[in-house]
Design a protein around this motif. Sequence first.
Motif, PDB file in Angstrom:
ATOM      1  N   GLU A   1       0.818  -1.212   0.000  1.00 55.28           N
ATOM      2  CA  GLU A   1       0.000   0.000   0.000  1.00 55.28           C
ATOM      3  C   GLU A   1       0.851   1.261   0.000  1.00 55.28           C
ATOM      4  OE1 GLU A   1      -2.375  -0.552   3.445  1.00 55.28           O
ATOM      5  OE2 GLU A   1      -3.842  -1.845   2.438  1.00 55.28           O
ATOM      6  N   ASN A   2       2.067   1.174   0.510  1.00 53.14           N
ATOM      7  CA  ASN A   2       2.912   2.372   0.585  1.00 53.14           C
ATOM      8  C   ASN A   2       4.343   2.129   0.094  1.00 53.14           C
ATOM      9  OD1 ASN A   2       3.822   0.813   2.691  1.00 53.14           O
ATOM     10  ND2 ASN A   2       2.872   2.049   4.275  1.00 53.14           N
ATOM     11  N   THR A   3       4.567   1.074  -0.671  1.00 54.51           N
ATOM     12  CA  THR A   3       5.909   0.787  -1.196  1.00 54.51           C
ATOM     13  C   THR A   3       5.850   0.588  -2.705  1.00 54.51           C
ATOM     14  OG1 THR A   3       6.574  -0.301   0.865  1.00 54.51           O
ATOM     15  CG2 THR A   3       7.936  -0.702  -1.070  1.00 54.51           C
ATOM     16  N   TRP A   4       6.531   1.483  -3.412  1.00 56.46           N
ATOM     17  CA  TRP A   4       6.697   1.362  -4.857  1.00 56.46           C
ATOM     18  C   TRP A   4       8.160   1.053  -5.147  1.00 56.46           C
ATOM     19  CZ3 TRP A   4       2.922   1.949  -8.709  1.00 56.46           C
ATOM     20  CH2 TRP A   4       1.658   2.352  -8.254  1.00 56.46           C
ATOM     21  N   ALA A   5       8.400   0.198  -6.125  1.00 58.50           N
ATOM     22  CA  ALA A   5       9.781  -0.239  -6.388  1.00 58.50           C
ATOM     23  C   ALA A   5      10.078  -0.224  -7.875  1.00 58.50           C
ATOM     24  CB  ALA A   5      10.004  -1.638  -5.831  1.00 58.50           C
ATOM     25  N   TRP A   6      11.368  -0.024  -8.169  1.00 61.67           N
ATOM     26  CA  TRP A   6      11.877  -0.201  -9.530  1.00 61.67           C
ATOM     27  C   TRP A   6      12.463  -1.608  -9.636  1.00 61.67           C
ATOM     28  CZ3 TRP A   6      13.339   4.063  -6.567  1.00 61.67           C
ATOM     29  CH2 TRP A   6      12.904   5.334  -7.009  1.00 61.67           C
ATOM     30  N   VAL A   7      12.226  -2.276 -10.748  1.00 62.29           N
ATOM     31  CA  VAL A   7      12.936  -3.513 -11.079  1.00 62.29           C
ATOM     32  C   VAL A   7      13.696  -3.227 -12.368  1.00 62.29           C
ATOM     33  CG1 VAL A   7      12.780  -5.961 -11.579  1.00 62.29           C
ATOM     34  CG2 VAL A   7      11.153  -4.910  -9.993  1.00 62.29           C
ATOM     35  N   ILE A   8      15.024  -3.165 -12.253  1.00 64.98           N
ATOM     36  CA  ILE A   8      15.874  -2.765 -13.364  1.00 64.98           C
ATOM     37  C   ILE A   8      16.723  -3.948 -13.810  1.00 64.98           C
ATOM     38  CG2 ILE A   8      17.783  -1.256 -14.044  1.00 64.98           C
ATOM     39  CD1 ILE A   8      16.615   0.864 -12.230  1.00 64.98           C
ATOM     40  N   LYS A   9      16.675  -4.236 -15.097  1.00 66.10           N
ATOM     41  CA  LYS A   9      17.449  -5.340 -15.654  1.00 66.10           C
ATOM     42  C   LYS A   9      18.828  -4.826 -16.073  1.00 66.10           C
ATOM     43  CE  LYS A   9      13.499  -8.050 -17.282  1.00 66.10           C
ATOM     44  NZ  LYS A   9      13.651  -9.087 -16.245  1.00 66.10           N
ATOM     45  N   THR A  10      19.866  -5.428 -15.496  1.00 67.46           N
ATOM     46  CA  THR A  10      21.239  -5.061 -15.827  1.00 67.46           C
ATOM     47  C   THR A  10      21.880  -6.195 -16.625  1.00 67.46           C
ATOM     48  OG1 THR A  10      22.103  -5.980 -13.752  1.00 67.46           O
ATOM     49  CG2 THR A  10      21.428  -3.660 -13.745  1.00 67.46           C
ATOM     50  N   GLN A  11      22.706  -5.829 -17.602  1.00 70.41           N
ATOM     51  CA  GLN A  11      23.311  -6.814 -18.503  1.00 70.41           C
ATOM     52  C   GLN A  11      24.813  -6.599 -18.562  1.00 70.41           C
ATOM     53  OE1 GLN A  11      21.257  -7.272 -22.235  1.00 70.41           O
ATOM     54  NE2 GLN A  11      23.106  -7.902 -23.331  1.00 70.41           N
ATOM     55  N   ASP A  12      25.592  -7.718 -18.572  1.00 73.56           N
ATOM     56  CA  ASP A  12      27.046  -7.593 -18.466  1.00 73.56           C
ATOM     57  C   ASP A  12      27.802  -7.788 -19.772  1.00 73.56           C
ATOM     58  OD1 ASP A  12      26.673 -10.277 -18.839  1.00 73.56           O
ATOM     59  OD2 ASP A  12      27.681 -10.912 -17.004  1.00 73.56           O
ATOM     60  N   ALA A  13      27.154  -8.236 -20.838  1.00 73.22           N
ATOM     61  CA  ALA A  13      27.829  -8.444 -22.121  1.00 73.22           C
ATOM     62  C   ALA A  13      26.784  -8.347 -23.230  1.00 73.22           C
ATOM     63  CB  ALA A  13      28.545  -9.788 -22.148  1.00 73.22           C
ATOM     64  N   THR A  14      27.241  -8.457 -24.482  1.00 69.07           N
ATOM     65  CA  THR A  14      26.307  -8.254 -25.592  1.00 69.07           C
ATOM     66  C   THR A  14      26.210  -9.423 -26.567  1.00 69.07           C
ATOM     67  OG1 THR A  14      28.050  -7.150 -26.852  1.00 69.07           O
ATOM     68  CG2 THR A  14      26.601  -5.750 -25.505  1.00 69.07           C
ATOM     69  N   ASN A  15      27.297 -10.188 -26.727  1.00 65.61           N
ATOM     70  CA  ASN A  15      27.323 -11.215 -27.774  1.00 65.61           C
ATOM     71  C   ASN A  15      27.482 -12.603 -27.154  1.00 65.61           C
ATOM     72  OD1 ASN A  15      27.653 -12.808 -30.029  1.00 65.61           O
ATOM     73  ND2 ASN A  15      29.207 -11.494 -30.979  1.00 65.61           N
ATOM     74  N   PRO A  16      26.433 -13.430 -27.153  1.00 66.51           N
ATOM     75  CA  PRO A  16      26.537 -14.765 -26.539  1.00 66.51           C
ATOM     76  C   PRO A  16      27.474 -15.714 -27.279  1.00 66.51           C
ATOM     77  CG  PRO A  16      24.428 -14.498 -27.645  1.00 66.51           C
ATOM     78  CD  PRO A  16      25.080 -13.161 -27.653  1.00 66.51           C
ATOM     79  N   LYS A  17      27.848 -15.390 -28.508  1.00 64.49           N
ATOM     80  CA  LYS A  17      28.804 -16.233 -29.235  1.00 64.49           C
ATOM     81  C   LYS A  17      30.234 -15.992 -28.763  1.00 64.49           C
ATOM     82  CE  LYS A  17      26.135 -16.905 -33.474  1.00 64.49           C
ATOM     83  NZ  LYS A  17      25.980 -18.372 -33.255  1.00 64.49           N
ATOM     84  N   GLN A  18      30.439 -14.864 -28.104  1.00 63.96           N
ATOM     85  CA  GLN A  18      31.776 -14.531 -27.614  1.00 63.96           C
ATOM     86  C   GLN A  18      31.877 -14.622 -26.093  1.00 63.96           C
ATOM     87  OE1 GLN A  18      32.615 -10.630 -29.107  1.00 63.96           O
ATOM     88  NE2 GLN A  18      32.848 -11.305 -31.232  1.00 63.96           N
ATOM     89  N   ASP A  19      30.782 -14.306 -25.387  1.00 64.62           N
ATOM     90  CA  ASP A  19      30.776 -14.297 -23.930  1.00 64.62           C
ATOM     91  C   ASP A  19      29.466 -14.860 -23.410  1.00 64.62           C
ATOM     92  OD1 ASP A  19      33.273 -12.540 -23.413  1.00 64.62           O
ATOM     93  OD2 ASP A  19      32.071 -11.291 -24.756  1.00 64.62           O
TER      94      ASP A  19
END
Length: 324
Positions: free
Chosen positions: A172-190
């Motif tokens: 009732e009184n708590t709003w939250a952010w859920v933020i997606k963080t990513q550590d790399a870009t190419n799954p063929k390399q990392d």
Amino acid sequence: MSDILEPSPPVLPTEPPPVKKKSRWGRYVLYALATLGVLAILLVVAAFYKANKGPVLVKIDETASIDESMTRNYGKYSPEKKGWVYVDENNQPFLVRVIQQARIEAVGASDELYFAVSGTGLGASQSSFYGVFQIRSDGKGGDGLVEISDPHRYDSPVPVTPERVRFEALSENTWAWVIKTQDATNPKQDRVSVNNVMLAPHGDTIAVLANFKASAESDPGDCAQANAEHESWQKQMKQYENLPENASDEDVMSAEALSDNEPRRCERVRWSYTTAPVVSAQPGPLTVSVKGSQYGVPVEGKTWKVMFDSKAFVYNVPAELIPD
């Protein structure tokens, strides 16, 4: 016959009786009492008016409040770049933009403003960061505002974009952010991993309520060959598990190099979550489930119920969901 006698007129005194003078002090006392009575009535009326008027309900101007906060935290706005140009302590420039904002309005309560920002490195920089802010009444009964914020979080080559931010009510009184963080870009390399970071204002700070897995993806090619290479790596690692204290520098360096170069295996896993319906002043549990494939075989379907610890103001995330 006797004569009828007329009554004799009263003998009036020749001088009037002395008049008693009223005390001047008595008048002063009466005046003072009257004045005190009027003041008492005024005080009662003022107290009644104040009690019925209630506190000042603050209405927030979103544009003005965000502009003031961004300028104070990140510097001047650049019309050309359409963002705020921020230079960190290492003289690294970033372009900062607002990627989420919401004003919470409630009946009989002051406004609350929430917004998130994303900073992207300019020039040769490959780093980025994000920040979260809450602006609300300072609680002093006037129209003053206070900022609760965490302006600099996360260092990654992948900026946080608007679609990677969810803003939702946990109670009732708590709003939250859920933020997606990513550590790399190419799954063929990392190995590319994405994590959910849940943050919410708590008192005068921004609290991290949870940090749990969102996805993992790795594509080294042939999954069977990748598994065989990983098995060979594990056998070599066992040779260095119990190095003696007098081990040579060469052996120590070889063990460290081997540990830092773990072969990748095939992986494509997704963890999804849902929040509980808002029914009270305390956040409800999170429901997290997993699906996908790992190391060339389907993962076992599983669901976790992650409970909220109201005393610590965190979710008790199980070990299987904590990011690697």
